[in-house]
Design an enzyme around this catalytic site. Structure first.
Site, mmCIF file in Angstrom:
data_model
loop_
_atom_site.group_PDB
_atom_site.id
_atom_site.type_symbol
_atom_site.label_atom_id
_atom_site.label_comp_id
_atom_site.label_asym_id
_atom_site.label_seq_id
_atom_site.Cartn_x
_atom_site.Cartn_y
_atom_site.Cartn_z
ATOM 1 N N GLY A 157 -28.475 5.163 4.030
ATOM 2 C CA GLY A 157 -27.523 4.215 3.477
ATOM 3 C C GLY A 157 -27.223 3.087 4.447
ATOM 4 O O GLY A 157 -27.039 3.312 5.641
ATOM 5 N N LYS A 158 -27.175 1.877 3.923
ATOM 6 C CA LYS A 158 -26.819 0.700 4.737
ATOM 7 C C LYS A 158 -25.336 0.442 4.497
ATOM 8 O O LYS A 158 -24.947 -0.275 3.557
ATOM 9 C CB LYS A 158 -27.681 -0.491 4.337
ATOM 10 C CG LYS A 158 -27.604 -1.674 5.298
ATOM 11 C CD LYS A 158 -28.660 -2.718 4.938
ATOM 12 C CE LYS A 158 -28.555 -3.957 5.805
ATOM 13 N NZ LYS A 158 -28.887 -3.701 7.219
ATOM 14 N N VAL A 159 -24.514 1.056 5.308
ATOM 15 C CA VAL A 159 -23.079 1.175 5.062
ATOM 16 C C VAL A 159 -22.294 0.336 6.071
ATOM 17 O O VAL A 159 -22.590 0.355 7.282
ATOM 18 C CB VAL A 159 -22.642 2.654 5.159
ATOM 19 C CG1 VAL A 159 -21.150 2.800 4.931
ATOM 20 C CG2 VAL A 159 -23.416 3.494 4.152
ATOM 21 N N TYR A 163 -21.779 0.185 11.193
ATOM 22 C CA TYR A 163 -22.089 -0.873 12.141
ATOM 23 C C TYR A 163 -21.025 -1.051 13.220
ATOM 24 O O TYR A 163 -21.156 -1.907 14.084
ATOM 25 C CB TYR A 163 -22.372 -2.178 11.388
ATOM 26 C CG TYR A 163 -23.737 -2.123 10.736
ATOM 27 C CD1 TYR A 163 -24.855 -2.658 11.361
ATOM 28 C CD2 TYR A 163 -23.916 -1.472 9.531
ATOM 29 C CE1 TYR A 163 -26.111 -2.574 10.787
ATOM 30 C CE2 TYR A 163 -25.173 -1.371 8.948
ATOM 31 C CZ TYR A 163 -26.265 -1.922 9.586
ATOM 32 O OH TYR A 163 -27.518 -1.816 9.024
#
Length: 304
Positions: A157-159, A163
């Site tokens: 998942g690019k959540v 970051y």
């Protein structure tokens, strides 16, 4: 500062850049659960073209699926909205940021019936790690911060919230005089950069980390496909930081970073201290593909 454009798409309509606002109690702002994509549009001889739009939108929706976010728009609707946002803003080249987030409503960790909302913004953005970095290579520091465990930070998942660790790693690297950070996984193997996948070259073999503790990069996939087309052996396997130290070549890939050579890690010169032959070859192939100069990869482009 981000170079502003005219319009941002929000929940099915365009709003002026200055009016693209959310409530201060927007759930994702407090708890970090939102998913997003980074996509690039390039100027070509046939006009602006979006690089691998379908794959990016698919990954956006897979990220939302992993985190049980029911998106109020279909993938086809979001794809059309991306194209229209580029067109409406009249940009020839740009970075594209679709974002799915949980809106204003209940507070607390469980968002209950809070609306799931979507925005798409575009803006001009040059080389993420600098033109000099693209041409000469960058200096990288192995971070003291690690990539989250795969059962804590679900790596497919690019959540948004993930970051935070990347920001800490990036700040540490820059404060120490480097350009970018390289994170290890929880077992001490090389994972990825703060926002990039990594490749190394040893004895003519291209090696990259497997899909264990990394995001499934779309530029990464593109580079592997181009390498295979050129007969360059490609291996996906774990490797250690010291194998990077003794690599003949190394480079980062990503939507923002594109294909950026690495010339030094932790004060150790990589190869001859400049972009190597295979790195240069793949970098040139990548830019030919995204600029529409190689019809072999024409299916990767969606023209606006």
């Amino acid at each position: 500062m981000v170079q502003k454009t005219d319009k941002i798409w929000m929940d099915g309509r365009f709003v002026d850049w200055e009016n693209a606002n959310v409530h201060v109690l927007t759930h994702s702002l407090h708890y970090g659960l939102g998913v997003f994509e980074g996509i690039r549009c390039y100027e070509t001889g046939r006009g602006p073209a979006i690089f691998r739009l379908r794959e990016h939108v698919d990954r956006l929706f897979l990220s939302a699926h992993i985190f049980l976010m029911e998106t109020p728009f279909s993938g086809e609707e979001i794809s059309r909205a991306v194209i229209e946002t580029v067109r409406v803003n009249g940009v020839k080249e740009c970075y594209i940021r679709p974002l799915i987030y949980i809106g204003y409503g209940a507070m607390g960790l469980y968002p209950k019936d809070n609306p799931v909302q979507v925005s798409i913004a575009v803006w001009p953005w040059g080389a993420y790690l600098g033109e000099k970095g693209l041409n000469e290579g960058i200096r990288v520091k192995v971070s003291s911060f690690i990539r989250g465990h795969v059962n804590s930070n679900l790596s497919r998942g690019k959540v948004c919230g993930y970051y935070v660790g990347s920001q800490l790693a990036k700040k540490e690297a820059i404060d120490c005089g480097y350009d970018e950070a390289l994170l290890l996984d929880t077992e001490g193997y090389v994972s990825e950069g703060s926002g990039e996948n990594i490749f190394i070259v040893r004895n003519g073999v291209l090696k990259t980390t497997p899909l264990t503790s990394i995001l499934e990069g779309i530029t990464r996939d593109s580079v592997m496909e181009m390498a295979a087309d050129e007969g360059i052996p490609v291996v996906q396997e774990r490797f250690t930081r010291d194998e990077v130290y003794i690599a003949d070549e190394a480079f980062f890939t990503g939507t923002a970073a594109e294909v950026t050579p690495i010339r030094e890690i932790d004060g150790r010169t990589i190869g001859e201290g400049r972009p190597g032959r295979i790195t240069r070859k793949l970098q040139a192939m990548f830019f030919d593909a995204v600029k529409g100069r190689n019809e072999k990869y024409g299916s990767w482009l969606t023209y606006v």
